[in-house]
Structure formats: structure tokens, C-alpha cells
Design a protein around this motif. Structure first.
Motif, short mmCIF file in Angstrom:
data_model
loop_
_atom_site.label_atom_id
_atom_site.label_comp_id
_atom_site.label_asym_id
_atom_site.label_seq_id
_atom_site.Cartn_x
_atom_site.Cartn_y
_atom_site.Cartn_z
N ILE A 1 0.85 -1.19 0.00
CA ILE A 1 0.00 0.00 0.00
C ILE A 1 0.89 1.24 0.00
O ILE A 1 1.84 1.35 0.78
N GLU A 2 0.57 2.18 -0.85
CA GLU A 2 1.31 3.44 -0.93
C GLU A 2 0.77 4.43 0.11
O GLU A 2 -0.41 4.78 0.07
N PRO A 3 1.60 4.91 1.04
CA PRO A 3 1.13 5.91 2.00
C PRO A 3 1.03 7.29 1.38
O PRO A 3 1.93 7.73 0.66
N VAL A 4 -0.07 7.97 1.64
CA VAL A 4 -0.29 9.34 1.18
C VAL A 4 -0.28 10.23 2.43
O VAL A 4 -1.11 10.05 3.32
N LEU A 5 0.64 11.18 2.49
CA LEU A 5 0.92 11.90 3.73
C LEU A 5 0.10 13.18 3.85
O LEU A 5 0.06 14.00 2.93
N TYR A 6 -0.54 13.33 5.00
CA TYR A 6 -1.21 14.55 5.43
C TYR A 6 -0.60 14.93 6.78
O TYR A 6 -0.62 14.11 7.71
N VAL A 7 -0.08 16.14 6.90
CA VAL A 7 0.66 16.52 8.10
C VAL A 7 0.08 17.80 8.69
O VAL A 7 -0.20 18.76 7.96
N ALA A 8 -0.11 17.80 10.01
CA ALA A 8 -0.52 18.99 10.75
C ALA A 8 0.60 19.38 11.70
O ALA A 8 1.07 18.53 12.48
N GLY A 9 1.03 20.65 11.65
CA GLY A 9 2.10 21.10 12.53
C GLY A 9 3.35 21.47 11.75
O GLY A 9 3.79 20.72 10.87
#
Length: 303
Positions: free
Chosen positions: A113-121
């Protein structure tokens, strides 16, 4: 000797300034963490009851088939939301959650599975950009005092990708990496899956009591459509509040350790300064005595 004494005194002045900053940061974190814990406790009943409502819909409708509850046959992409802080001076807080998210990414890759990154901070955003890791979306500026609208904005982006599906550039799963606030001394990083919901059949009663009886109109699928955006937003908001409390507790502990280390260093430098001053005085006395003896010898010779 004089040069060494000036150098030690300069270091003492620098350490004193640092100790004042770390002490101020410790006091600020101590004052804010109480409010953060109160906000976390205030949000807990809503998140708990919303979770119970979702559990009731699923448990009372055994034949319900919904994208939020169905396991994808061959998942290929998964969203990973990482909650970090906007500010530093928090010890290993950000490093721990980023390390946990790294383990999650590796686990997903092992599953194909390919991780799709969403980042807060800001700290997490800077960490990923420095390593040239692609970010699907990012948010910052609210880690110290998150609002529900911030969680809604994040949940809308995640649900839009989830509803689109991997075939259309979306995702098949949504995961969350954050930090649990266990106590003032313990903060534990975690990685959990938000969607699809993990359904476990059990005969044990819920610790909060039996699930309420609901009548669904027009049907369970429509009720889930209405509940799930609120459920995801509430879960993210509660995770953000918990992360804020954990960040402040970690900052308080780190700044207290820094202040204690600065005070220990000040004691060592003060002893060095006293020794250098004593050596300087001893040298001056020796020079004066030596000069007096030389004058006395010169006078005796002339007579």
C-alpha cells in the motif's frame, strides 16, 4: 589568568540567560496544560457518545454494506494523518510521533500500500520537506489551541480522498498518527486506523453500558452517511486536543530538565570562576612579594 576568568564569567552570563528562558517556558507550559486537560475532558463525552451511536447503527444492522465499514479487497493507497506541533522545545515529542509514523509507512509498504501523507504542525511539515517527502496536504498554526473547525477542515480533505477511492487518485484507508496523553510524565505515540471501521464481534458488554436502541430513518446507510463526517471530525479533534496536552507536558518536562542542567552548570562554572580568581590573587601576591624581595636585595647591595 585574567583572560580565563573573563571567559568563565561570560559563560556564566550566557547560562543564566538560557536558564531564565527555559524556566519561563516551563512556567508557561505548566499554566497552559491545565486548560488543555480541561478542553480534552470537555470534548470526551461528545466523542464517546458519537462513537456509541455509530456502534449502535452497525451492531443493529447486520446486513448493512457501506464503504465506511467494508474492507477493500485490494487496497493500494492509504492516507496517513500525522499530528505534530508548531513549536519546538518539547523534548522528544515530535521525534516520537514521526518515528511511529515511519513504522506505519513501512507497515503499509510491506502490505503493498502506498502511504499518502497529510501533516498537521510546522515541525512535521519541515521534517518531511527537508527529506523531500511528498505531502498531499498540510496544515499549521493551531497545535497550541486547536478548534473544531480545524478538525473539520482536515476531515473534509481526508473524506474527499476516501470517497474518491484509490482508482481515482484517492485512498482506500485513513490512518492517524498522534500522541496519547497518559499522564504528566507519560505521553505515548500511536498509529490507528480511522477508516474503514474495524468491526469486532464480542459477547462482552460495553464498559459504558448497553448500546442504546435506535430506529433508523430512512435507513442505516443514510444514517451512516450523516454520522461518519461528524465521527471522523470528532475523532480527529479529540486526537488534536490530546496531542496538545501531550505536547505541553513534554515541553514542561524538557524545560524543567534544561533548567536543572543549567543550574548544575552554573554551580560548576562558579567554582571554576572562584578557582580562577583565587589563582589570580595568589599570582598577584606572589608578584608583589617577589618585587618587594627584589627591592630589598637591591637596597642591601647598594649599601
Amino acid at each position: 589568568m585574567a583572560a580565563q576568568l573573563r571567559l568563565v564569567r561570560r559563560r556564566i552570563s550566557s547560562v543564566q540567560s538560557i536558564a531564565k528562558i527555559t524556566r519561563a517556558q516551563e512556567l508557561i507550559a505548566s499554566s497552559r496544560i491545565v486548560r488543555a486537560q480541561q478542553q480534552q475532558r470537555s470534548a470526551e463525552p461528545y466523542a464517546r457518545e458519537l462513537t456509541r451511536a455509530v456502534e449502535a447503527v452497525i451492531s443493529r444492522s447486520t446486513n448493512v454494506t457501506h464503504p465506511f465499514t467494508q474492507e477493500p479487497e485490494n487496497p493500494t493507497r492509504a492516507a496517513v494523518l500525522i499530528l505534530t506541533s508548531d513549536q519546538g522545545f518539547a523534548g522528544a515529542y515530535n521525534a516520537n510521533v514521526l518515528r511511529e509514523s515511519g513504522r506505519l509507512r513501512q507497515t503499509l509498504r510491506d502490505r503493498g500500500i502506498e502511504p499518502v501523507l497529510y501533516v498537521a504542525g510546522r515541525k512535521g511539515i519541515g521534517w518531511h520537506r527537508f527529506r523531500e517527502l511528498e505531502l498531499e496536504n498540510s496544515w499549521s498554526g493551531f497545535s497550541a489551541a486547536p478548534k473544531y473547525r480545524n478538525a473539520e477542515e482536515i476531515s473534509e480533505a481526508l473524506l474527499e480522498a476516501f470517497n474518491a477511492g484509490a482508482d481515482e487518485g484517492g485512498v482506500d484507508e485513513i490512518h492517524l498518527a498522534g500522541t496519547d496523553f497518559v499522564s504528566m510524565l507519560t505521553q505515548r505515540p500511536y498509529a490507528r486506523r480511522l477508516l474503514p471501521l474495524e468491526i469486532e464481534e464480542t459477547e462482552e458488554e460495553s464498559p459504558s453500558g448497553p448500546l442504546p436502541q435506535y430506529e433508523f430513518e430512512p435507513g442505516p446507510a443514510e444514517v451512516l452517511d450523516a454520522l461518519m463526517p461528524q465521527y471522523v471530525a470528532a475523532r480527529i479533534f479529540y486526537a488534536m486536543l490530546e496531542a496538545t496536552a501531550a505536547e505541553l507536558a513534554s515541553r514542561r518536562r524538557a524545560m524543567k530538565a534544561a533548567t536543572d542542567n543549567a543550574n548544575d552548570l552554573l554551580e560548576t562554572l562558579t567554582r571554576e570562576a572562584n578557582n580562577a580568581r583565587q589563582a589570580e590573587i595568589t599570582q598577584e601576591i606572589s608578584e608583589i612579594v617577589g618585587g618587594a624581595n627584589a627591592l630589598a636585595d637591591a637596597s642591601a647591595t647598594s649599601e
